[in-house]
Scaffold this motif. Sequence first.
Motif, PDB file in Angstrom:
ATOM      1  N   VAL A  25      25.056   7.859  -5.488  1.00  0.00           N
ATOM      2  CA  VAL A  25      24.226   8.765  -6.289  1.00  0.00           C
ATOM      3  C   VAL A  25      23.202   9.477  -5.417  1.00  0.00           C
ATOM      4  O   VAL A  25      22.934  10.672  -5.585  1.00  0.00           O
TER       5      VAL A  25
ATOM      6  N   MET B 113      29.675  16.177 -15.554  1.00  0.00           N
ATOM      7  CA  MET B 113      29.263  16.000 -16.944  1.00  0.00           C
ATOM      8  C   MET B 113      29.761  17.150 -17.825  1.00  0.00           C
ATOM      9  O   MET B 113      30.169  16.930 -18.969  1.00  0.00           O
TER      10      MET B 113
ATOM     11  N   SER C 286      38.728   8.340 -22.213  1.00  0.00           N
ATOM     12  CA  SER C 286      37.605   7.849 -21.423  1.00  0.00           C
ATOM     13  C   SER C 286      38.197   7.305 -20.116  1.00  0.00           C
ATOM     14  O   SER C 286      38.990   7.976 -19.464  1.00  0.00           O
TER      15      SER C 286
ATOM     16  N   GLY D  84      34.458   3.884 -17.806  1.00  0.00           N
ATOM     17  CA  GLY D  84      33.528   4.118 -18.897  1.00  0.00           C
ATOM     18  C   GLY D  84      32.961   2.841 -19.493  1.00  0.00           C
ATOM     19  O   GLY D  84      32.047   2.898 -20.314  1.00  0.00           O
TER      20      GLY D  84
ATOM     21  N   PRO E 294      31.199  -0.448 -14.150  1.00  0.00           N
ATOM     22  CA  PRO E 294      30.789   0.474 -13.087  1.00  0.00           C
ATOM     23  C   PRO E 294      31.640   0.374 -11.827  1.00  0.00           C
ATOM     24  O   PRO E 294      31.997  -0.718 -11.386  1.00  0.00           O
TER      25      PRO E 294
ATOM     26  N   THR F 101      29.756   6.593  -9.847  1.00  0.00           N
ATOM     27  CA  THR F 101      28.764   6.264 -10.868  1.00  0.00           C
ATOM     28  C   THR F 101      28.592   7.372 -11.900  1.00  0.00           C
ATOM     29  O   THR F 101      28.501   7.107 -13.105  1.00  0.00           O
ATOM     30  N   ILE F 102      28.541   8.621 -11.455  1.00  0.00           N
ATOM     31  CA  ILE F 102      28.363   9.730 -12.396  1.00  0.00           C
ATOM     32  C   ILE F 102      29.637   9.957 -13.198  1.00  0.00           C
ATOM     33  O   ILE F 102      29.578  10.235 -14.405  1.00  0.00           O
TER      34      ILE F 102
ATOM     35  N   GLY G  27      31.661   7.595 -14.038  1.00  0.00           N
ATOM     36  CA  GLY G  27      31.619   6.521 -15.021  1.00  0.00           C
ATOM     37  C   GLY G  27      30.637   6.823 -16.143  1.00  0.00           C
ATOM     38  O   GLY G  27      30.917   6.556 -17.320  1.00  0.00           O
ATOM     39  N   ALA G  28      29.487   7.387 -15.805  1.00  0.00           N
ATOM     40  CA  ALA G  28      28.496   7.737 -16.827  1.00  0.00           C
ATOM     41  C   ALA G  28      29.056   8.779 -17.793  1.00  0.00           C
ATOM     42  O   ALA G  28      28.835   8.705 -19.008  1.00  0.00           O
ATOM     43  N   SER G  29      29.791   9.741 -17.258  1.00  0.00           N
ATOM     44  CA  SER G  29      30.380  10.775 -18.121  1.00  0.00           C
ATOM     45  C   SER G  29      31.430  10.180 -19.049  1.00  0.00           C
ATOM     46  O   SER G  29      31.530  10.556 -20.226  1.00  0.00           O
TER      47      SER G  29
ATOM     48  N   ALA H  65      31.513   6.983 -19.979  1.00  0.00           N
ATOM     49  CA  ALA H  65      30.809   6.128 -20.933  1.00  0.00           C
ATOM     50  C   ALA H  65      30.265   6.969 -22.083  1.00  0.00           C
ATOM     51  O   ALA H  65      30.276   6.536 -23.249  1.00  0.00           O
ATOM     52  N   ALA H  66      29.816   8.183 -21.762  1.00  0.00           N
ATOM     53  CA  ALA H  66      29.363   9.099 -22.812  1.00  0.00           C
ATOM     54  C   ALA H  66      30.512   9.458 -23.746  1.00  0.00           C
ATOM     55  O   ALA H  66      30.341   9.513 -24.969  1.00  0.00           O
TER      56      ALA H  66
END
Length: 268
Positions: free
Chosen positions: A99, A111, A141, A145, A148, A153-154, A156-158, A160-161
């Motif tokens: 990150v 994102m 997903s 998601g 981690p 990481t980003i 995965g964050a997207s 997870a959203a």
Amino acid sequence: MKIEGKVIVVTGAGSGMGRELSLLLLSRGASVAGIDLKLDSLEETKALASEAGSKFLAVELNITDKEKVAQLPVMVKSHFGAVDGLINNAGIIQPFVAVNDLTDDLVKRVMDVNFYGTYYMTKAFLPEFLNRPEAHIVNISSMGGFIPFPKQTIYGASKAAVKIFTEGLYAELRNTNVNVTVVHPGAVNTNITQNSGLKLERPTNDKANKLAMPAPKAAEVILKGMERNKYRVKVGKDAALLDFLYRLYPAFATRFIGKMMEKNLPDM
């Protein structure tokens, strides 16, 4: 929702899992509106489905363009007369860096494609689906998601959203005619790295590549889940195992993934 005779919109239909989903849908009697950034890739998908004809509509479109996405339902309905389902498959990964080394522009791009593209497409078609006798939304997903992965990481964050967005939709729509499914694929053999505009300088582990599920098989699992109106679909033994492990021992599972990533990406 039974697939035969339905009209399904598939994003990322020009290659990888999106292409395999489109081909399988067509082979099972559905009509497909294939969405992709590259029209020539969509034409290749259509050519592979030798008898698709007018049952495959190729639409060149950037799913992060909110205004153009909003016009899609009219386009699909004018061609097919109706639309019954949406598979939000298009997605990209991030560069394999921490990150701290990512730029804001790269984070925004991931994102925008993975989450906002899914959101825009869903918002565009949901009013149409609520007026159909039966409809279905499938959002892809990732196992990233729910657990981690270092240096993704980003991404995965997207994803997870996408997971929580889809589960919230399921709760909101559970008393309607619209079914909702979230899909968590494990390792699937696709060209997502190239499609994400990345050049992986170091080769990933050959053994890991061989263990990745072929995209046609992944498509079968996803469509089976769609036809059975499943709430959640895990694609691959790796996704199922990591889901189980993460629920029991989150910290241990996180460290385990870190070690696996170190083996596949030696200079982490």
